[in-house]
Scaffold this active site. Sequence first.
Site, PDB file in Angstrom:
ATOM      1  CE  LYS A  93      49.350 -42.975  12.569  1.00 56.79           C
ATOM      2  NZ  LYS A  93      49.069 -41.698  13.219  1.00 56.79           N
ATOM      3  CE  LYS A 151      51.591 -39.057   2.199  1.00 57.11           C
ATOM      4  NZ  LYS A 151      50.479 -39.079   3.109  1.00 57.11           N
ATOM      5  CE  LYS A 195      56.761 -36.480  10.875  1.00 50.66           C
ATOM      6  NZ  LYS A 195      56.711 -37.478  11.889  1.00 50.66           N
TER       7      LYS A 195
END
Length: 337
Positions: A120, A202, A205
């Site tokens: 991140k 994976k 969204k």
Amino acid sequence: MENNQVNKKRVFSAIQPSGMLTLGNYLGALKNWTAIQNDDRFDCLYAVADLHAITVRQEPAKLREQIRSTFALLIAIGLDPDRSPIFLQSHVPYHAQLAWLLNCYTQFGELSRMTQFKDKSAKHADNINAGLFTYPTLMAADILLYQSDLVPIGQDQKQHLELARNIAERFNALYSPTFVVPDPYIPKIGARVMSLQDPCKKMSKSDENVNAWVAILDKPEDIMRKFKRAVTDSEARVVYGDGKDGINNLMSIYSAVTGMTMEQIAAEFDGKGYGDFKTAVGEAVVEQLRPVRERYESIIKEKDYLEQLYKQGAETANRIAAKTFFKAMKKIGYVLP
Ligand code: TRP
């Protein structure tokens, strides 16, 4: 629910509020949450991890809407607030308070090794805030406050759970047994739903290609279109195997939805083409998600009812969390208020 009943295992899990939860979230986590709730061996609490959400920048109006919508979705998937408290993390101040205490029993080096932090901070290089860094201690607080035995999580949260265990063991050893040391609970099937367009990735969204992922609240025609366009291979045989990532993914989705084994699926589609199989997977997913979407659509309009439910959840959660929090305070040497 109030007291952790003898021989019942306490289960806690949480999900970040996101406007668009996917089929991956459903089959990998949420479907399991309902199954566990309906199992008498368990005593569950579930939360919307809204404190975690602001480790990346959020727009206020959108965040508020996503928190409500995620909460409504938890009801829509069949969680029963009378059986398991369902609450918003930010409504139970002990989460942030215990997280502070736990920060002082967590090493800089341990947090630096968290792969999610590394990923991140690479992705949001302009906002590597302290919250992003200490995110795992907040998650540890979430879990330890409820003396959780089992924590349903996806593979990606395993390292965070391991850290929560280490923190609990360290605290218990330093003072005396205070926290239950939690175990992960990772479902075998459907734990990892892959992208329909690139089955090595994976399902996410944030994928720019909308055909790569299915939202829990997608309309049936969109779900069908996405499955019909799913990337497969050229072998045209519905069997699970090496180099068949696309088919493997569709088979594990079909298996998670229908409960069939890979062998049973292969037998059902023996001699049939991928076209038939993709249509069958699409239809099975549509039927599985239909009641969820219908319940969601009616419940999201009932603002007062939702408010009553999350208030009720927070009340119970606060009562349970307070006990653990004051116990930890006392062990450390604080004067209790
Ligand atoms: N970090 C988890 C995720 O992003 C969400 C979460 C927050 C959680 N607190 C938790 C999961 C406690 C399990 C237990 O998926």
